[in-house]
Design a protein around this motif. Structure first.
Motif, PDB file in Angstrom:
ATOM      1  N   ARG A   2       0.827  -1.210   0.000  1.00 28.60           N
ATOM      2  CA  ARG A   2       0.000   0.000   0.000  1.00 28.60           C
ATOM      3  C   ARG A   2       0.861   1.260   0.000  1.00 28.60           C
ATOM      4  O   ARG A   2       0.356   2.357   0.105  1.00 28.60           O
ATOM      5  CB  ARG A   2      -0.886   0.017   1.241  1.00 28.60           C
ATOM      6  N   THR A  62      -9.278  -2.759  -9.456  1.00 23.40           N
ATOM      7  CA  THR A  62      -9.807  -2.707  -8.090  1.00 23.40           C
ATOM      8  C   THR A  62     -11.176  -3.376  -8.039  1.00 23.40           C
ATOM      9  O   THR A  62     -11.939  -3.284  -9.004  1.00 23.40           O
ATOM     10  CB  THR A  62      -9.929  -1.265  -7.550  1.00 23.40           C
ATOM     11  N   ILE A  63     -11.468  -4.012  -6.924  1.00 21.12           N
ATOM     12  CA  ILE A  63     -12.807  -4.609  -6.779  1.00 21.12           C
ATOM     13  C   ILE A  63     -13.853  -3.522  -6.560  1.00 21.12           C
ATOM     14  O   ILE A  63     -15.037  -3.786  -6.649  1.00 21.12           O
ATOM     15  CB  ILE A  63     -12.875  -5.625  -5.619  1.00 21.12           C
ATOM     16  N   ASP A  64     -13.395  -2.290  -6.269  1.00 20.11           N
ATOM     17  CA  ASP A  64     -14.348  -1.222  -5.942  1.00 20.11           C
ATOM     18  C   ASP A  64     -15.038  -0.622  -7.170  1.00 20.11           C
ATOM     19  O   ASP A  64     -16.058   0.056  -7.036  1.00 20.11           O
ATOM     20  CB  ASP A  64     -13.635  -0.100  -5.182  1.00 20.11           C
ATOM     21  N   GLU A  91     -19.050  -0.962   3.274  1.00 18.05           N
ATOM     22  CA  GLU A  91     -18.325  -0.590   4.498  1.00 18.05           C
ATOM     23  C   GLU A  91     -18.291   0.924   4.741  1.00 18.05           C
ATOM     24  O   GLU A  91     -18.103   1.374   5.859  1.00 18.05           O
ATOM     25  CB  GLU A  91     -16.901  -1.164   4.496  1.00 18.05           C
ATOM     26  N   HIS A  98     -11.848  -9.840   3.196  1.00  9.17           N
ATOM     27  CA  HIS A  98     -10.911 -10.138   2.104  1.00  9.17           C
ATOM     28  C   HIS A  98     -11.261 -11.387   1.309  1.00  9.17           C
ATOM     29  O   HIS A  98     -10.617 -11.659   0.285  1.00  9.17           O
ATOM     30  CB  HIS A  98      -9.488 -10.203   2.645  1.00  9.17           C
ATOM     31  N   MET A 135     -17.120  -4.837   0.868  1.00  9.98           N
ATOM     32  CA  MET A 135     -16.137  -3.761   0.739  1.00  9.98           C
ATOM     33  C   MET A 135     -16.692  -2.594  -0.074  1.00  9.98           C
ATOM     34  O   MET A 135     -17.654  -2.758  -0.830  1.00  9.98           O
ATOM     35  CB  MET A 135     -14.847  -4.284   0.121  1.00  9.98           C
ATOM     36  N   GLY A 136     -16.045  -1.468   0.050  1.00  8.46           N
ATOM     37  CA  GLY A 136     -16.462  -0.247  -0.667  1.00  8.46           C
ATOM     38  C   GLY A 136     -16.568   0.910   0.306  1.00  8.46           C
ATOM     39  O   GLY A 136     -17.586   1.076   0.949  1.00  8.46           O
ATOM     40  N   HIS A 137     -15.455   1.652   0.434  1.00  8.41           N
ATOM     41  CA  HIS A 137     -15.442   2.762   1.385  1.00  8.41           C
ATOM     42  C   HIS A 137     -16.105   4.004   0.836  1.00  8.41           C
ATOM     43  O   HIS A 137     -16.893   4.654   1.513  1.00  8.41           O
ATOM     44  CB  HIS A 137     -13.998   3.109   1.762  1.00  8.41           C
ATOM     45  N   SER A 156      -9.021   4.489   2.316  1.00  7.17           N
ATOM     46  CA  SER A 156      -8.953   3.727   3.550  1.00  7.17           C
ATOM     47  C   SER A 156      -7.620   3.015   3.685  1.00  7.17           C
ATOM     48  O   SER A 156      -7.303   2.488   4.731  1.00  7.17           O
ATOM     49  CB  SER A 156     -10.057   2.689   3.544  1.00  7.17           C
ATOM     50  N   ASN A 157      -6.853   3.005   2.605  1.00  9.44           N
ATOM     51  CA  ASN A 157      -5.656   2.194   2.608  1.00  9.44           C
ATOM     52  C   ASN A 157      -4.418   3.020   2.926  1.00  9.44           C
ATOM     53  O   ASN A 157      -3.308   2.533   2.837  1.00  9.44           O
ATOM     54  CB  ASN A 157      -5.494   1.543   1.237  1.00  9.44           C
ATOM     55  N   ARG A 180     -11.719 -10.570  -2.174  1.00  7.78           N
ATOM     56  CA  ARG A 180     -10.579 -10.266  -3.048  1.00  7.78           C
ATOM     57  C   ARG A 180      -9.767 -11.504  -3.368  1.00  7.78           C
ATOM     58  O   ARG A 180      -8.683 -11.402  -3.934  1.00  7.78           O
ATOM     59  CB  ARG A 180      -9.682  -9.225  -2.372  1.00  7.78           C
TER      60      ARG A 180
HETATM   61  O1  F6P Z   1      -9.254  -0.570  -2.327  1.00  9.17           O
HETATM   62  C1  F6P Z   1      -9.852  -1.787  -2.462  1.00  9.17           C
HETATM   63  C2  F6P Z   1     -10.336  -2.311  -1.174  1.00  9.17           C
HETATM   64  O2  F6P Z   1     -10.712  -3.597  -1.473  1.00  9.17           O
HETATM   65  C3  F6P Z   1     -11.458  -1.545  -0.465  1.00  9.17           C
HETATM   66  O3  F6P Z   1     -12.758  -1.823  -0.868  1.00  9.17           O
HETATM   67  C4  F6P Z   1     -11.239  -1.912   0.976  1.00  9.17           C
HETATM   68  O4  F6P Z   1     -11.742  -0.900   1.787  1.00  9.17           O
HETATM   69  C5  F6P Z   1      -9.762  -2.007   1.054  1.00  9.17           C
HETATM   70  O5  F6P Z   1      -9.316  -2.401  -0.216  1.00  9.17           O
HETATM   71  C6  F6P Z   1      -9.200  -2.933   2.091  1.00  9.17           C
HETATM   72  O6  F6P Z   1      -7.830  -2.747   2.122  1.00  9.17           O
HETATM   73  P1  F6P Z   1      -6.775  -3.627   2.887  1.00  9.17           P
HETATM   74  O7  F6P Z   1      -6.620  -4.910   2.147  1.00  9.17           O
HETATM   75  O8  F6P Z   1      -5.543  -2.829   2.852  1.00  9.17           O
HETATM   76  O9  F6P Z   1      -7.335  -3.870   4.246  1.00  9.17           O
END
Ligand code: F6P
Length: 351
Positions: A45, A104-106, A201, A270, A148-150, A223-224, A273
């Motif tokens: 990150r 990205t999954i977002d 989220e 996760h 997920m999805g900030h 968020s990362n 992902r």
């Molecule tokens: O940025 C993609 C994402 O999957 C977000 O939806 C989620 O908030 C974040 O990554 C989680 O990140 P990490 O794996 O660093 O906890």
């Protein structure tokens, strides 16, 4: 390779670049990886302009560019979400050519219809919602499922629609708790003895939105953010009183109290992902990756390879790195969800 291009892989993303770590990638190294999730190179990150180095956080952008130049790299290819797009733009501004791909999954990268990873995550989240229906119906429960999805609710909305969720809460539409309660009670009145609530989220209530609670922690680009993660870690060590109740737990607790219906939670985390990418994502990656190869061969740099309809198109990186692509209020997905009587948390719909 196809174009006589020499490809160097950089382990662990921008951290590897700053630490001057490169590895030659040849045909056998990338053979048979289409079905793998994640990355064979590893990632991080870390951002070059705010890189934790020992006890310090330093701007290592110049070092990153110098390392790439020392290897006579013509162009850096960066795969990632909004953070990656912004970091790539900074590297570009420091004088290095870049081409990016939206991963990205977002699904929230500006300039592209879709990002790769989204379809796989949507499949996983939908399957989870399908499975949650079993307990919800058998035990007559409300199940709150956090995905997920900030900042953007694409995943919650997409999987929620596909999984037939009864309530979908996304960051773009602040929710009114009373509206959700009324929707659940209406369903019960009409002999629907279960409900599935899908929550992104970053979802927030009308009150939280009014009080200025950002979908992501204020000040963090996303968020990362490494520093944000550190602050959270430090906070956790200060004492248990700082550990917050998770969003899905809080919503489930409140709904149970206010409706008298039994509620349970599941946070997919996760899992969304992980695993093998969906056929649609493999297909998309092949289209975007081959287009990136063509752009590299043509020396057309400083763009992101995007999807527009059935085409892959280069879009200026400068535009992409400006922000997030959130779900517009008038998006057809929201319209369709409401037509099948899914509560989006903002207005009562009678079942
Ligand atoms: O940025 C993609 C994402 O999957 C977000 O939806 C989620 O908030 C974040 O990554 C989680 O990140 P990490 O794996 O660093 O906890």
């Amino acid at each position: 390779m196809h174009y006589g291009i020499r490809v160097l892989g950089i382990p662990d993303g921008f951290r590897g670049l700053v630490e001057n770590r490169f590895q030659l990638l040849e045909d056998p190294d990338v053979s048979g990886i289409l079905t793998l999730g994640g990355t064979i190179l590893g990632t991080s990150r870390d951002k070059p302009h705010k890189m934790p180095m020992g006890n310090q956080i330093l701007d290592m952008t110049g070092v990153a560019v110098a390392n790439a130049r020392a290897r006579e790299i013509d162009c850096l290819v960066c795969l990632g979400g909004n953070g990656t797009q912004k970091n790539a733009q900074r590297i570009r501004e420091a004088g290095m050519n870049v081409i990016t791909l939206p991963k990205t999954i977002d699904n929230d990268v500006i300039g592209t219809d879709v990002t790769f990873g989204f379809n796989t995550a949507m499949n996983i989240a939908t399957e989870a919602i399908d499975r949650l229906h079993t307990t919800a119906t058998s035990h007559h429960r409300v199940i709150v499922c956090e995905v997920m999805g900030h900042k953007a609710g694409w995943l919650a909305l997409g999987a929620g629609i596909a999984g037939g969720a009864d309530v979908i809460l996304i960051p773009e539409i602040p929710y009114d708790r009373e509206v959700v309660v009324e929707h659940l009670l209406e369903r019960r009145k009409h002999s629907k003895r279960f409900s599935i609530v899908v929550v992104a989220e970053g979802a927030r209530s009308v009150k939280e939105a009014r009080d200025g609670k950002a979908a992501t922690p204020s000040g963090a680009e996303n968020s990362n953010d490494v520093e944000d993660t550190r602050k959270k870690a430090d906070a956790l060590h200060e004492g248990p009183h700082l550990v917050q109740e998770s969003l899905d737990s809080r919503i489930a607790r409140q709904l149970q109290q206010l409706t008298g219906l039994e509620a349970r939670t599941t946070s997919l985390g996760h899992v969304q992902r992980g695993g093998s990418p969906s056929p649609q994502d493999r297909h998309l990656c092949t289209l975007l990756g081959t287009r990136a190869g063509e752009l590299l061969a043509d020396g057309e740099y400083n763009v992101m390879v995007a999807v527009s309809g059935s085409e892959t198109v280069p879009v200026p990186l400068e535009e992409v790195s400006r922000g997030h692509r959130t779900v517009p209020a008038d998006h057809p997905w929201i319209h369709a969800a409401e037509l099948v009587e899914t509560c989006m948390g903002n207005r009562v719909r009678r079942t």
